[in-house]
Motif scaffolding. Structure first.
Motif, mmCIF file in Angstrom:
data_model
loop_
_atom_site.group_PDB
_atom_site.id
_atom_site.type_symbol
_atom_site.label_atom_id
_atom_site.label_comp_id
_atom_site.label_asym_id
_atom_site.label_seq_id
_atom_site.Cartn_x
_atom_site.Cartn_y
_atom_site.Cartn_z
ATOM 1 N N GLU A 67 33.934 105.668 60.494
ATOM 2 C CA GLU A 67 34.307 107.016 60.095
ATOM 3 C C GLU A 67 35.493 106.972 59.145
ATOM 4 N N PRO A 68 35.526 107.901 58.171
ATOM 5 C CA PRO A 68 36.697 107.971 57.290
ATOM 6 C C PRO A 68 37.884 108.532 58.043
ATOM 7 N N VAL A 69 39.059 108.380 57.465
ATOM 8 C CA VAL A 69 40.255 108.958 58.081
ATOM 9 C C VAL A 69 40.089 110.470 58.131
ATOM 10 N N PRO A 70 40.216 111.055 59.302
ATOM 11 C CA PRO A 70 40.055 112.517 59.386
ATOM 12 C C PRO A 70 41.060 113.231 58.491
ATOM 13 N N ASP A 71 40.628 114.295 57.846
ATOM 14 C CA ASP A 71 41.512 115.040 56.948
ATOM 15 C C ASP A 71 42.731 115.592 57.681
ATOM 16 N N ASN A 72 42.536 115.925 58.943
ATOM 17 C CA ASN A 72 43.637 116.523 59.700
ATOM 18 C C ASN A 72 44.281 115.549 60.672
ATOM 19 N N PHE A 73 44.157 114.237 60.391
ATOM 20 C CA PHE A 73 44.763 113.242 61.272
ATOM 21 C C PHE A 73 46.277 113.419 61.242
ATOM 22 N N PRO A 74 46.898 113.783 62.365
ATOM 23 C CA PRO A 74 48.293 114.237 62.317
ATOM 24 C C PRO A 74 49.340 113.159 62.589
ATOM 25 N N PHE A 75 48.907 111.946 62.911
ATOM 26 C CA PHE A 75 49.852 110.946 63.392
ATOM 27 C C PHE A 75 50.298 109.961 62.305
ATOM 28 N N GLU A 76 51.498 109.470 62.491
ATOM 29 C CA GLU A 76 51.970 108.305 61.748
ATOM 30 C C GLU A 76 51.540 107.071 62.537
ATOM 31 N N ILE A 77 50.900 106.096 61.845
ATOM 32 C CA ILE A 77 50.418 104.890 62.514
ATOM 33 C C ILE A 77 51.451 103.781 62.357
ATOM 34 N N ILE A 78 51.902 103.238 63.478
ATOM 35 C CA ILE A 78 52.858 102.124 63.469
ATOM 36 C C ILE A 78 52.124 100.897 64.003
ATOM 37 N N ASP A 79 51.775 100.005 63.093
ATOM 38 C CA ASP A 79 50.964 98.834 63.418
ATOM 39 C C ASP A 79 51.745 97.575 63.054
ATOM 40 N N GLU A 80 52.164 96.834 64.060
ATOM 41 C CA GLU A 80 52.938 95.611 63.845
ATOM 42 C C GLU A 80 52.030 94.402 64.031
ATOM 43 N N ASP A 81 52.049 93.497 63.047
ATOM 44 C CA ASP A 81 51.232 92.291 63.134
ATOM 45 C C ASP A 81 51.567 91.498 64.393
ATOM 46 N N GLY A 82 50.535 90.994 65.035
ATOM 47 C CA GLY A 82 50.730 90.178 66.221
ATOM 48 C C GLY A 82 50.802 90.946 67.517
ATOM 49 N N MET A 83 50.794 92.276 67.440
ATOM 50 C CA MET A 83 50.868 93.093 68.645
ATOM 51 C C MET A 83 49.457 93.524 69.075
ATOM 52 N N SER A 84 49.277 93.744 70.374
ATOM 53 C CA SER A 84 47.970 94.119 70.899
ATOM 54 C C SER A 84 47.797 95.632 71.022
ATOM 55 N N VAL A 85 48.798 96.395 70.616
ATOM 56 C CA VAL A 85 48.704 97.854 70.642
ATOM 57 C C VAL A 85 49.175 98.421 69.315
ATOM 58 N N VAL A 86 48.784 99.665 69.070
ATOM 59 C CA VAL A 86 49.251 100.419 67.907
ATOM 60 C C VAL A 86 49.895 101.696 68.432
ATOM 61 N N ILE A 87 51.000 102.101 67.815
ATOM 62 C CA ILE A 87 51.716 103.306 68.232
ATOM 63 C C ILE A 87 51.443 104.433 67.238
ATOM 64 N N LEU A 88 51.128 105.602 67.760
ATOM 65 C CA LEU A 88 50.972 106.811 66.947
ATOM 66 C C LEU A 88 52.113 107.765 67.284
ATOM 67 N N ARG A 89 52.709 108.358 66.258
ATOM 68 C CA ARG A 89 53.809 109.292 66.491
ATOM 69 C C ARG A 89 53.654 110.533 65.627
ATOM 70 N N ARG A 90 54.115 111.649 66.183
ATOM 71 C CA ARG A 90 54.167 112.887 65.422
ATOM 72 C C ARG A 90 55.115 113.846 66.119
ATOM 73 N N ASP A 91 55.572 114.855 65.350
ATOM 74 C CA ASP A 91 56.342 115.965 65.899
ATOM 75 C C ASP A 91 55.428 117.179 65.983
ATOM 76 N N TYR A 92 55.567 117.904 67.080
ATOM 77 C CA TYR A 92 54.784 119.128 67.256
ATOM 78 C C TYR A 92 55.718 120.197 67.817
ATOM 79 N N LYS A 93 56.045 121.165 66.971
ATOM 80 C CA LYS A 93 57.023 122.191 67.338
ATOM 81 C C LYS A 93 58.319 121.499 67.754
ATOM 82 N N ASP A 94 58.776 121.714 68.997
ATOM 83 C CA ASP A 94 60.012 121.066 69.434
ATOM 84 C C ASP A 94 59.730 119.828 70.285
#
Length: 247
Positions: A67-94
């Motif tokens: 699938e292509p990247v969704p147009d409304n994908f709201p997160f910042e993707i933090i992907d560090e080489d060598g790690m087994s997880v990826v972190i997604l971050r965003r602000d929503y209101k407060d």
């Protein structure tokens, strides 16, 4: 496709590594290591004795391979080489939303074979047949999510979720109180199991997560993303192992 090219590179890395371990082995030999047990995700689904958890079902049952990247994908993707997880971050209101995404839980895990190149016609037909079988079983694969919703002060909400292609389940939910670090061990009441909550409360919490960006379009995209990352991390791991053995 990124995953296909990564798989091919992984196979080449495996062949190169095997030549380092045993440079005198014949060209036609095939090394068949014991398959590793399927990866166990760090977050486990809660089970209820008499009922199943409420799930958020997809309106479109057709699964797409990529699938292509969704147009409304709201997160910042933090992907560090060598790690087994990826972190997604965003602000929503407060609020601050952080999602920890694990490697995909694939049926039997990714396979990288060391083929000798013989019988191309037969091999191609076999590959096509296996690809069809993979398409049929891929719907069972999933990724685990840990979703943390926090504000400047007060408690945090932590959700443990499992995202399949056509549904998302909430396996657990906790209210985490902020406490002073005084070294004293405490045992706060953590509430009932998610599956034991009233159905209308479960549905309300699904809506709560949807509003904060945890949707099927987002998790399906992250599923494909993590499949590719898994192959890339395999290549990186195999390269490190080869370099270590060569020294």
């Amino acid at each position: 496709m990124a995953f296909v090219s990564a798989t091919s590179a992984a196979s080449a890395s495996a062949t190169s590594f095997l030549s380092v371990l045993s440079p005198d082995r014949s060209v036609g030999a095939c090394v068949c290591p014991r398959r590793r047990q399927p990866f166990s995700a760090p977050f486990h689904a809660a089970k209820g004795p008499n009922s199943a958890p409420v799930v958020l079902e997809s309106k479109a049952k057709e699964r797409r391979r990529r699938e292509p990247v969704p147009d409304n994908f709201p997160f910042e993707i933090i992907d560090e080489d060598g790690m087994s997880v990826v972190i997604l971050r965003r602000d929503y209101k407060d609020e601050k939303i952080e999602v920890t995404v694990s490697m995909p839980n694939l049926e039997g895990g990714p396979e990288f074979d060391d083929e000798d190149g013989e019988g191309d016609g037969e091999s191609s037909a076999k590959d096509d047949e296996e690809a069809e079988e993979d398409d049929e079983s891929a719907g069972d694969s999933s990724i685990s999510l840990k979703v943390v919703v926090s504000k400047d002060s007060g408690p945090k909400l932590e959700f443990t979720c499992t995202a399949f292609r056509e549904e998302i389940t909430i396996d657990d939910m906790l209210i985490v109180e902020r406490t002073d670090d005084d070294g004293e061990e405490k045992f706060p009441y953590e509430g009932p199991e998610f599956i034991e909550l009233p159905v209308n409360v479960q549905k309300g919490l699904f809506k709560y997560l949807e509003q904060r960006g945890v949707t099927l379009s987002a998790t399906n995209y992250m599923h494909d993303y993590m499949v590719t990352k898994q192959a890339q991390e395999y290549i990186r791991w195999m390269t490190k192992l080869k370099d270590f053995v060569k020294q």
